[in-house]
Design an enzyme around this catalytic site. Structure first.
Site, PDB file in Angstrom:
ATOM      1  CG  HIS A  14     -17.263  -6.201 -19.885  1.00 25.32           C
ATOM      2  ND1 HIS A  14     -17.940  -5.182 -19.974  1.00 25.32           N
ATOM      3  CD2 HIS A  14     -18.127  -7.505 -19.811  1.00 25.32           C
ATOM      4  CE1 HIS A  14     -19.151  -5.268 -20.031  1.00 25.32           C
ATOM      5  NE2 HIS A  14     -19.304  -6.636 -19.980  1.00 25.32           N
ATOM      6  NE  ARG A  35     -20.623   4.153 -23.767  1.00 29.32           N
ATOM      7  CZ  ARG A  35     -21.420   3.029 -23.493  1.00 29.32           C
ATOM      8  NH1 ARG A  35     -21.912   2.208 -24.416  1.00 29.32           N
ATOM      9  NH2 ARG A  35     -21.572   2.496 -22.136  1.00 29.32           N
ATOM     10  CG  LEU A  36     -15.292   1.822 -28.790  1.00 27.85           C
ATOM     11  CD1 LEU A  36     -13.818   1.332 -28.908  1.00 27.85           C
ATOM     12  CD2 LEU A  36     -15.843   1.477 -29.982  1.00 27.85           C
ATOM     13  CG  ASP A  37     -22.485  -1.474 -25.185  1.00 29.11           C
ATOM     14  OD1 ASP A  37     -22.729  -0.793 -24.214  1.00 29.11           O
ATOM     15  OD2 ASP A  37     -22.582  -2.434 -25.230  1.00 29.11           O
ATOM     16  CB  ALA A  38     -19.900  -3.856 -22.606  1.00 30.31           C
ATOM     17  CD  GLU A  49     -20.681   0.232 -20.857  1.00 30.29           C
ATOM     18  OE1 GLU A  49     -21.389  -0.334 -19.797  1.00 30.29           O
ATOM     19  OE2 GLU A  49     -20.962  -0.248 -21.887  1.00 30.29           O
TER      20      GLU A  49
END
Length: 178
Positions: free
Chosen positions: A124, A119-122, A158
């Site tokens: 953006h 799960r790849l954080d943020a 994410e």
């Protein structure tokens, strides 16, 4: 009815307790959680019960305490900012080596610790104007690793961007994430 669990980031960070989002030694499980072999045993025990295990990873920044990567190479750039400081250098001078550091880290968690996905954080805060975006390269390399090992891995992003390109296949011009 539980099919998956997701572990919050486990990379080594300053102190004994935290949520893991300030990791600095991305290749080392946090010392307070046990030894690397303990983490491998946890993942394998879940698999024995038919439960997949996902790992939350943070590739958009590193924690402030103990972050010495910039002393060894151009890991960060002032060309972009994140809410946590300088952005990871995914697209400026000498970024190939920086990208390789993070790509190899993802492969390590999947290959050596037997995680089923990341799960790849943020995302953006993943600033990249390269011809091939870091996330596309990651999806390509993770798929190749899966073929090599005979496993299927997932990459979950994410994102608050509402950008369908994130989950569009690479063949259709997307980044290829799940």
């Amino acid at each position: 009815g539980i099919t998956h669990i997701e572990l919050m980031p486990v990379a080594e960070f300053s102190g004994d307790w935290g949520w893991g989002y300030d990791g600095v030694d991305l290749y080392a499980p946090h010392h307070a959680y046990g030894a690397p072999d303990d983490l491998k045993r946890l993942v394998n025990a879940c698999h024995e019960k038919g439960i997949a295990v996902l790992l939350d990873v943070v590739y958009n920044h590193l924690g402030p305490a103990g972050n010495y990567l910039n002393k060894f190479g151009p890991y960060f750039t002032d060309a972009h900012r994140t809410p946590w400081g300088p952005a990871v250098n995914f697209d400026h001078k000498n970024s190939d080596e920086v990208r390789r550091f993070f790509l190899d880290n993802a492969a390590m968690w999947l290959r050596d610790y037997h995680f089923d996905g990341l799960r790849l954080d943020a995302i953006h805060a993943y600033h990249d104007r390269s011809a091939i975006h870091f996330l596309e390269q990651l999806a390509t390399e993770v798929a190749a690793l899966g073929c090599q090992l005979g496993r299927h891995f997932v990459l979950i992003a994410e994102s608050d961007l509402n950008d369908p390109r994130v989950v569009t296949s690479i063949d259709a011009g997307g980044l290829g994430l799940d």
